[in-house]
Design an enzyme around this catalytic site. Sequence first.
Site, PDB file in Angstrom:
ATOM      1  CB  THR A 132      -0.901  -0.014   1.250  1.00  0.00           C
ATOM      2  OG1 THR A 132      -1.510   1.263   1.410  1.00  0.00           O
ATOM      3  CG2 THR A 132      -0.106  -0.292   2.531  1.00  0.00           C
ATOM      4  CG  ASP A 133      -1.182   4.986  -0.986  1.00  0.00           C
ATOM      5  OD1 ASP A 133      -1.712   4.403  -0.037  1.00  0.00           O
ATOM      6  OD2 ASP A 133      -1.792   5.825  -1.699  1.00  0.00           O
ATOM      7  CD  GLU A 134      -3.464   3.658   4.497  1.00  0.00           C
ATOM      8  OE1 GLU A 134      -3.241   3.587   5.720  1.00  0.00           O
ATOM      9  OE2 GLU A 134      -4.603   3.650   4.011  1.00  0.00           O
ATOM     10  CE1 TYR A 158      -3.395  -2.558   5.793  1.00  0.00           C
ATOM     11  CE2 TYR A 158      -3.305  -0.214   5.285  1.00  0.00           C
ATOM     12  CZ  TYR A 158      -3.329  -1.531   4.863  1.00  0.00           C
ATOM     13  OH  TYR A 158      -3.275  -1.832   3.525  1.00  0.00           O
ATOM     14  CE  LYS A 162       0.024  -4.536   3.081  1.00  0.00           C
ATOM     15  NZ  LYS A 162      -0.325  -5.886   2.520  1.00  0.00           N
TER      16      LYS A 162
HETATM   17  P1  NAD Z   1      -9.670  -7.197   2.329  1.00  0.00           P
HETATM   18  O1  NAD Z   1      -9.654  -6.898   3.781  1.00  0.00           O
HETATM   19  O2  NAD Z   1     -10.899  -6.904   1.523  1.00  0.00           O
HETATM   20  O3  NAD Z   1      -9.347  -8.743   2.080  1.00  0.00           O
HETATM   21  C1  NAD Z   1      -8.332  -9.407   2.759  1.00  0.00           C
HETATM   22  C2  NAD Z   1      -8.490 -10.901   2.505  1.00  0.00           C
HETATM   23  O4  NAD Z   1      -7.420 -11.583   3.184  1.00  0.00           O
HETATM   24  C3  NAD Z   1      -9.793 -11.478   3.050  1.00  0.00           C
HETATM   25  O5  NAD Z   1     -10.359 -12.354   2.105  1.00  0.00           O
HETATM   26  C4  NAD Z   1      -9.371 -12.232   4.285  1.00  0.00           C
HETATM   27  O6  NAD Z   1     -10.199 -13.334   4.605  1.00  0.00           O
HETATM   28  C5  NAD Z   1      -7.962 -12.673   3.918  1.00  0.00           C
HETATM   29  N1  NAD Z   1      -7.099 -12.922   5.081  1.00  0.00           N
HETATM   30  C6  NAD Z   1      -6.951 -12.127   6.177  1.00  0.00           C
HETATM   31  N2  NAD Z   1      -6.084 -12.703   7.035  1.00  0.00           N
HETATM   32  C7  NAD Z   1      -5.653 -13.863   6.455  1.00  0.00           C
HETATM   33  C8  NAD Z   1      -4.741 -14.865   6.846  1.00  0.00           C
HETATM   34  N3  NAD Z   1      -4.091 -14.803   8.013  1.00  0.00           N
HETATM   35  N4  NAD Z   1      -4.537 -15.901   6.001  1.00  0.00           N
HETATM   36  C9  NAD Z   1      -5.200 -15.979   4.814  1.00  0.00           C
HETATM   37  N5  NAD Z   1      -6.087 -15.065   4.420  1.00  0.00           N
HETATM   38  C10 NAD Z   1      -6.312 -14.004   5.220  1.00  0.00           C
HETATM   39  O7  NAD Z   1      -8.414  -6.443   1.725  1.00  0.00           O
HETATM   40  P2  NAD Z   1      -8.206  -5.776   0.299  1.00  0.00           P
HETATM   41  O8  NAD Z   1      -8.714  -4.393   0.336  1.00  0.00           O
HETATM   42  O9  NAD Z   1      -8.683  -6.716  -0.737  1.00  0.00           O
HETATM   43  O10 NAD Z   1      -6.612  -5.692   0.266  1.00  0.00           O
HETATM   44  C11 NAD Z   1      -5.837  -6.758  -0.281  1.00  0.00           C
HETATM   45  C12 NAD Z   1      -4.369  -6.385  -0.180  1.00  0.00           C
HETATM   46  O11 NAD Z   1      -4.133  -5.177  -0.897  1.00  0.00           O
HETATM   47  C13 NAD Z   1      -3.905  -6.107   1.255  1.00  0.00           C
HETATM   48  O12 NAD Z   1      -2.611  -6.621   1.391  1.00  0.00           O
HETATM   49  C14 NAD Z   1      -3.897  -4.589   1.356  1.00  0.00           C
HETATM   50  O13 NAD Z   1      -2.933  -4.156   2.285  1.00  0.00           O
HETATM   51  C15 NAD Z   1      -3.524  -4.208  -0.061  1.00  0.00           C
HETATM   52  N6  NAD Z   1      -4.002  -2.899  -0.521  1.00  0.00           N
HETATM   53  C16 NAD Z   1      -5.315  -2.544  -0.392  1.00  0.00           C
HETATM   54  C17 NAD Z   1      -5.765  -1.327  -0.915  1.00  0.00           C
HETATM   55  C18 NAD Z   1      -7.217  -0.909  -0.821  1.00  0.00           C
HETATM   56  O14 NAD Z   1      -7.532   0.237  -1.172  1.00  0.00           O
HETATM   57  N7  NAD Z   1      -8.133  -1.756  -0.392  1.00  0.00           N
HETATM   58  C19 NAD Z   1      -4.852  -0.475  -1.539  1.00  0.00           C
HETATM   59  C20 NAD Z   1      -3.509  -0.861  -1.634  1.00  0.00           C
HETATM   60  C21 NAD Z   1      -3.107  -2.079  -1.134  1.00  0.00           C
HETATM   61  O1  DAU Z   2      -4.118   3.980   0.488  1.00  0.00           O
HETATM   62  C1  DAU Z   2      -4.347   2.599   0.385  1.00  0.00           C
HETATM   63  C2  DAU Z   2      -5.196   2.153   1.545  1.00  0.00           C
HETATM   64  O2  DAU Z   2      -6.510   2.622   1.296  1.00  0.00           O
HETATM   65  C3  DAU Z   2      -5.184   0.645   1.754  1.00  0.00           C
HETATM   66  O3  DAU Z   2      -3.897   0.244   2.106  1.00  0.00           O
HETATM   67  C4  DAU Z   2      -6.173   0.251   2.858  1.00  0.00           C
HETATM   68  O4  DAU Z   2      -6.227  -1.165   2.963  1.00  0.00           O
HETATM   69  C5  DAU Z   2      -7.538   0.777   2.492  1.00  0.00           C
HETATM   70  O5  DAU Z   2      -8.468   0.481   3.512  1.00  0.00           O
HETATM   71  C6  DAU Z   2      -7.476   2.289   2.259  1.00  0.00           C
HETATM   72  O6  DAU Z   2      -7.195   2.987   3.507  1.00  0.00           O
HETATM   73  P1  DAU Z   2      -7.934   4.354   3.893  1.00  0.00           P
HETATM   74  O7  DAU Z   2      -7.857   4.536   5.353  1.00  0.00           O
HETATM   75  O8  DAU Z   2      -7.466   5.460   3.020  1.00  0.00           O
HETATM   76  O9  DAU Z   2      -9.421   3.952   3.414  1.00  0.00           O
HETATM   77  P2  DAU Z   2     -10.867   4.177   4.058  1.00  0.00           P
HETATM   78  O10 DAU Z   2     -11.865   3.797   3.013  1.00  0.00           O
HETATM   79  O11 DAU Z   2     -10.992   3.570   5.400  1.00  0.00           O
HETATM   80  O12 DAU Z   2     -10.915   5.763   4.238  1.00  0.00           O
HETATM   81  C7  DAU Z   2     -10.729   6.628   3.121  1.00  0.00           C
HETATM   82  C8  DAU Z   2     -10.787   8.060   3.636  1.00  0.00           C
HETATM   83  O13 DAU Z   2     -12.124   8.332   4.084  1.00  0.00           O
HETATM   84  C9  DAU Z   2      -9.898   8.280   4.857  1.00  0.00           C
HETATM   85  O14 DAU Z   2      -9.350   9.597   4.789  1.00  0.00           O
HETATM   86  C10 DAU Z   2     -10.862   8.191   6.039  1.00  0.00           C
HETATM   87  C11 DAU Z   2     -12.172   8.695   5.458  1.00  0.00           C
HETATM   88  N1  DAU Z   2     -13.395   8.089   6.035  1.00  0.00           N
HETATM   89  C12 DAU Z   2     -13.480   6.738   6.109  1.00  0.00           C
HETATM   90  C13 DAU Z   2     -14.592   6.122   6.651  1.00  0.00           C
HETATM   91  C14 DAU Z   2     -14.678   4.616   6.745  1.00  0.00           C
HETATM   92  C15 DAU Z   2     -14.438   8.907   6.457  1.00  0.00           C
HETATM   93  O15 DAU Z   2     -14.370  10.142   6.375  1.00  0.00           O
HETATM   94  N2  DAU Z   2     -15.544   8.299   6.991  1.00  0.00           N
HETATM   95  C16 DAU Z   2     -15.662   6.950   7.122  1.00  0.00           C
HETATM   96  O16 DAU Z   2     -16.698   6.467   7.651  1.00  0.00           O
END
Ligand code: NAD
Ligand code: DAU
Length: 351
Positions: A132-134, A158, A162
């Site tokens: 992730t970019d975080e 989180y 990562k």
């Molecule tokens: P998600 O939370 O929707 O899904 C995570 C999946 O991993 C789930 O299916 C869960 O059951 C599985 N999991 C959790 N713990 C596990 C374990 N110990 N063993 C096996 N499986 C397990 O997450 P996502 O949003 O699909 O993110 C996927 C990946 O991409 C993550 O590594 C996250 O850090 C990264 N990522 C997410 C975003 C985003 O915006 N969602 C952006 C950049 C990177």
């Molecule tokens: O940047 C990549 C990341 O993006 C991934 O690594 C994470 O897995 C993914 O969850 C996401 O993280 P964020 O914290 O940016 O996503 P989230 O959707 O939780 O929140 C997006 C923005 O919106 C953040 O600034 C918080 C704000 N927010 C979020 C929620 C859930 C609100 O204002 N209200 C809300 O109820």
Amino acid sequence: MILVTGGAGFIGANFVLDWLAQTDEPVLNLDKLTYAGNLENLATLQGDPRHVFVRGDIADGALLQRLLAEHRPRAVLNFAAESHVDRSIHGPEDFIQTNIVGTFRLLEAVRAYWGSLEGEAKAAFRFLHVSTDEVYGSLAPAEPAFTEQHRYEPNSPYSASKAASDHLVRAYHHTYGLPVLTTNCSNNYGPFHFPEKLIPLMIVNALAGKPLPVYGDGMQIRDWLYVKDHCSAIRRVLAAGRLGEVYNVGGWNEKPNIEIVLTLCALLDELRPRPDGKSYREQISYVKDRPGHDRRYAIDARKLEQELGWKPAETFETGIRKTVLWYLDHQEWVAHVQSGAYRDWVSKQYA
Ligand code: NAD
Ligand code: DAU
């Protein structure tokens, strides 16, 4: 075949579906099925022999050893993680366990497996870590976007977990020569996004007549990418990425949160107007800010674009419309994921 971990989650499921739509190479999908994992995301693959699902934990070394020996994948792609920042603030332990210990166990099992390969199979093997970019921390308004050289400054449990996993992946390349690739992507959105994250939460709350909770002043900036563009970037890095390299993935779509929420309200006003004729904007409610809330993320994706020729297919406007339409067409999926555990989380977080 390839081994995908976390393939029942949001991005992992989109990746598996897209992979099997483009190639016949089978996928072994290892997922623990936490609250975020959902086999309904993969329902269209039922009965498809190219998809083998195993419920299990990436921290289970014995299971990993057995799966690798039995299925002999040519690549392992690690999507499995605890992924929600707010949950990591309430309870970091699962994040340490899966994101750090789990990635370590996976690396150990893969190192042993890769060490047992020979010739072409060994040379062609890849371990791709999805991150992730975080990990780069928060940007000031005028600072340039994150490049791959940006220093790591994770601010939440989180992102710290990562960051630790990224460092382990890097170390396994540097120390053991493991053929790794890492991608650091910005915020994804699209189908199958669990409605604890901003975009799907706003859509489902709007349709349910509930408040749209905007943290703080709503001026935090995220850089949004349609999930299928993230999947195409991962396929490209797997196919052509240079070993040991990191590739930032993003769509050049920086937006303040409040703009995202207003866009969603406008789309819903058009596609599913409220019965009382008022705008969904009426439901916006400013709430207490997230502790340690990162102000701005932005990805500089030039390395991926210039070196590997990747480009996103969707603009934010096309992607967000597709996403809203998907949620309107999948109300049954939404109803199923709003289980008792989901309701417990919402009442704890937004009480
Ligand atoms: P998600 O939370 O929707 O899904 C995570 C999946 O991993 C789930 O299916 C869960 O059951 C599985 N999991 C959790 N713990 C596990 C374990 N110990 N063993 C096996 N499986 C397990 O997450 P996502 O949003 O699909 O993110 C996927 C990946 O991409 C993550 O590594 C996250 O850090 C990264 N990522 C997410 C975003 C985003 O915006 N969602 C952006 C950049 C990177
Ligand atoms: O940047 C990549 C990341 O993006 C991934 O690594 C994470 O897995 C993914 O969850 C996401 O993280 P964020 O914290 O940016 O996503 P989230 O959707 O939780 O929140 C997006 C923005 O919106 C953040 O600034 C918080 C704000 N927010 C979020 C929620 C859930 C609100 O204002 N209200 C809300 O109820």
